[in-house]
Design an enzyme around this catalytic site. Structure first.
Site, PDB file in Angstrom:
ATOM      1  N   ASP A 181      12.425  -0.024 -14.442  1.00 12.78           N
ATOM      2  CA  ASP A 181      13.719   1.448 -14.976  1.00 12.78           C
ATOM      3  C   ASP A 181      13.328   0.916 -16.191  1.00 12.78           C
ATOM      4  O   ASP A 181      12.781  -0.323 -17.160  1.00 12.78           O
ATOM      5  CB  ASP A 181      14.541   0.959 -13.931  1.00 12.78           C
ATOM      6  CG  ASP A 181      15.255  -0.106 -14.509  1.00 12.78           C
ATOM      7  OD1 ASP A 181      15.278  -0.856 -15.143  1.00 12.78           O
ATOM      8  OD2 ASP A 181      16.444   0.047 -13.544  1.00 12.78           O
TER       9      ASP A 181
ATOM     10  N   ASP B 177      11.970   3.879  -4.520  1.00 11.58           N
ATOM     11  CA  ASP B 177      12.591   2.100  -4.415  1.00 11.58           C
ATOM     12  C   ASP B 177      14.355   2.280  -4.564  1.00 11.58           C
ATOM     13  O   ASP B 177      15.105   3.302  -4.469  1.00 11.58           O
ATOM     14  CB  ASP B 177      13.461   1.508  -5.953  1.00 11.58           C
ATOM     15  CG  ASP B 177      14.041   2.355  -6.873  1.00 11.58           C
ATOM     16  OD1 ASP B 177      13.978   3.787  -7.187  1.00 11.58           O
ATOM     17  OD2 ASP B 177      14.619   1.713  -7.028  1.00 11.58           O
TER      18      ASP B 177
ATOM     19  N   CYS C  70       8.907  -4.910  17.211  1.00 14.11           N
ATOM     20  CA  CYS C  70       8.957  -4.744  15.668  1.00 14.11           C
ATOM     21  C   CYS C  70       7.915  -5.852  15.948  1.00 14.11           C
ATOM     22  O   CYS C  70       7.605  -6.962  16.764  1.00 14.11           O
ATOM     23  CB  CYS C  70       9.661  -5.043  14.733  1.00 14.11           C
ATOM     24  SG  CYS C  70       9.768  -5.759  13.117  1.00 14.11           S
TER      25      CYS C  70
ATOM     26  N   CYS D 210       6.557  -8.121  12.890  1.00 16.33           N
ATOM     27  CA  CYS D 210       6.802  -9.356  11.989  1.00 16.33           C
ATOM     28  C   CYS D 210       7.250 -10.566  12.256  1.00 16.33           C
ATOM     29  O   CYS D 210       7.529 -10.656  13.399  1.00 16.33           O
ATOM     30  CB  CYS D 210       8.507  -8.679  11.325  1.00 16.33           C
ATOM     31  SG  CYS D 210       9.644  -8.836  11.777  1.00 16.33           S
TER      32      CYS D 210
ATOM     33  N   CYS E 181      10.705 -11.454  13.967  1.00 17.45           N
ATOM     34  CA  CYS E 181      10.812 -10.411  15.635  1.00 17.45           C
ATOM     35  C   CYS E 181       9.257 -11.334  16.774  1.00 17.45           C
ATOM     36  O   CYS E 181      10.233 -11.323  17.663  1.00 17.45           O
ATOM     37  CB  CYS E 181      10.437  -9.403  15.682  1.00 17.45           C
ATOM     38  SG  CYS E 181      11.572  -7.820  14.807  1.00 17.45           S
TER      39      CYS E 181
ATOM     40  N   HIS F  89      12.853  -9.137   7.477  1.00 17.61           N
ATOM     41  CA  HIS F  89      12.105  -7.995   8.624  1.00 17.61           C
ATOM     42  C   HIS F  89      12.949  -7.055   7.559  1.00 17.61           C
ATOM     43  O   HIS F  89      12.462  -6.305   7.929  1.00 17.61           O
ATOM     44  CB  HIS F  89      13.626  -8.699   9.843  1.00 17.61           C
ATOM     45  CG  HIS F  89      13.425  -7.375  10.668  1.00 17.61           C
ATOM     46  ND1 HIS F  89      12.772  -6.753  11.720  1.00 17.61           N
ATOM     47  CD2 HIS F  89      14.971  -6.114  10.119  1.00 17.61           C
ATOM     48  CE1 HIS F  89      13.273  -5.866  12.142  1.00 17.61           C
ATOM     49  NE2 HIS F  89      14.207  -5.527  11.192  1.00 17.61           N
TER      50      HIS F  89
END
Lengths: 378, 378
Positions: A94, A268, A306, A308, A311, A337
């Protein structure tokens, strides 16, 4: 020469949603994409390898923070931001505008730029469009944002107009420093507050200058969600279809879906990372506050749907224990996560666009949450 | 039946150092070994996979902390500590004795046990030898420690004697609850303060009862290092050679080398993890305080001789930046490096014992540090 390029791969028939691909010299970004925020040369609480593993193709870094600490010249001397933070995929920076304007009383705007005091040590600085670009180039940014003013909401129409015109002049000064075809791409930022005609005027001013991509700024600044959606709905179609469109600082999972539906390609937000550190976790069935006593003996994974790492290996009871015990690993696991959730959401959106099923995906997304709020699932 | 077994593989000729192997139902532990401390069901700041990657074969967890939060019964109900924290290798649990006795005024010792107030919420508790074993078994510990009193230093000889005798009676009560041949091994803890004859008496009392392993307690409690070494030198040879020997709460890299030279097989200490969070890093050339301004623009890896993930990918300048910016990743990277350093040190010690070069290894270890303190290397 720049390798930067945007390809519009598919246009949804039932909405403004677009499936696209950005190419940079550091790799491709499949869009719609969510960019994890790496404010101070680190996405808080996650290793670069884990970021890649969960599918992040680009991260955002903050000019304001890196300028103040450790300093862009130091990072340049050390080989640039990519090397510094051990991230070899694209980085969008930015311009510092948003942070400087968030400082409120300790900054002053003139035609030249924004004078401000550091939040770190109180030292005085002047950020100009030219300096912002210089900083971003020193960092080695792949996608550079113009220096603009993020107008607060609400604001007087006269101020919005004055500020939007000044931001346009600043955008021109940025483009003069960073020409088209340079190794870094430059994105313009549409302002205009919540005034439709000023948004339109801002788009025209930016298109007149010409940028590699276009962002909507000044959203997610406290306005009603419906007003934010209206602004997207109105402004995004005014932008050239053959350039990527980025809505800055947005947002919740719902905001991402709705932003995509209105034609946005890039997002974002600190939400997945900051919420993670505060124990607020995103799941397919809505938000979970992991500190709640109900999770004390809950042996289920946070989100049974999930895939991931978190999880797959840890229970809600363990995540709650780490959080209430203020363990470092609470931030690490929760961040992993939440960012996985965001990346998976975007991957799901992209797949549905390819399959022509985005409208169904959008409905299902809300349906799962509704069931949760009716307590039909947990 | 217990799979627990200790094999003495090699005895150093120039010192008391031993190369050995502990076998448990959850895997082997090559000794001499360092056990990272996972107080509250997490080794602070590092994922279980990373712990394995750096070679940790066993971790230590704290009975006192887990009893208070989240509670041993909850952990048992959730399938035990291994499952809870996603660690399938052996776990040694301390007995809670050290923590309870660290509470000072808010605990009271009787023959029955120790009454104390929780540091978490002020609630009142009574920890007895029987309860300590019950907690450790509920957690599913592979190596259970007897409940003992860690005697402060200095202390009156009369108190040391009284306490050591009581700890021996408590040790017997622990053994009565956890019989030889159970699925968890039980280690006795030698007390006796800094009094040689009381240390000897304690060893005899414990050997009389009989344990799967023996620890030295009451060291690293503020005494001179030379006195600690004297206690090791005197006490360790009194222990049976065919059982593992563990010096509790020790210590610095120097302490580990010297402990090994005096016949110790197992160590644990919060030093690598706690120091990491405070920006104090271990290297082959000594300690580094990463916050120092001298590292601001230092592009070298923390330890050019180190093969760890951190030293392979990040500069001292980056580590300093993360630390001064109070980033979560500072703790994560610093912890990873420090634990890697400790594991590598132990691996080096073990290799040198196999090669019959431990005495050279010990000399080189100090030599590298000397060169550093003379500023011959940086």
């Amino acid at each position: 020469m720049s390798a930067f390029k945007y390809a519009l791969l598919q246009q949804d028939t039932g909405s403004q949603a677009r499936r696209g691909r950005i190419t940079t010299s550091r790799g491709e970004i499949e869009t719609p994409a969510f960019m994890p925020v790496g404010t101070s040369a680190t996405v808080k609480g996650i290793l670069p390898e884990a970021l890649k593993e969960i599918g992040a193709q680009i991260v955002l870094a903050n000019t304001y923070h890196l300028y103040l600490r450790p300093g862009h010249k130091l990072i340049q001397q050390l080989g640039g931001l990519h090397k510094f933070m051990h991230w070899d995929r694209p980085i969008l920076t930015d311009s510092g505008g948003f942070q400087v304007f968030s400082l409120g009383d300790i900054r002053k705007i003139t035609e030249e730029g924004a004078a401000f005091q550091s939040h770190v040590d109180g030292s005085k600085h002047m950020l100009t469009p030219e300096l912002s670009i210089e900083i971003q180039l020193a960092l080695g940014s792949d996608i550079v944002m113009v220096f603009d003013e993020c107008i607060p909401h609400p604001a007087e129409r006269s101020y919005i107009s004055e500020s939007t015109n000044r931001s346009a002049r600043w955008a021109k000064r940025c483009r003069e420093v960073l020409s088209p075809g340079s190794s870094s791409a430059l994105f313009g930022i549409v302002q205009g507050g919540m005034e439709l005609d000023l948004r339109k005027q801002s788009v025209e001013q930016l298109r007149e200058i010409g940028f590699e991509g276009y962002a909507l700024g000044g959203l997610s600044v406290g306005e009603e969600t419906s007003l934010m959606y209206d602004m997207m709905e109105y402004s995004l179609p005014l932008l050239p279809i053959d350039h990527p469109r980025y809505v800055m600082g947005v947002g919740t999972p719902e905001n991402l879906i709705e932003g995509v539906a209105r034609g946005c390609d890039m997002f974002d937000c600190v939400m997945p990372t900051r919420n993670a550190r505060n124990g607020l976790l995103f799941t397919t069935f809505g938000k979970v506050s992991i500190k709640q006593a109900r999770y004390r003996d809950d042996e289920r994974p946070l989100d049974p749907d999930c895939q991931c790492y978190v999880c797959q290996h840890f229970s809600r009871a363990y995540l709650r224990h780490l959080y209430v015990s203020k363990e470092v690993l609470a931030s690490v696991l929760n961040t992993h996560h939440n960012l996985y959730y965001y990346q998976q959401l975007m991957a799901g959106i992209r797949q549905s666009l390819e399959d022509g099923t985005f409208s169904k995906f959008r409905k299902d997304f809300y349906h799962k949450r509704e069931k949760h709020s009716l307590n039909l699932i947990d």
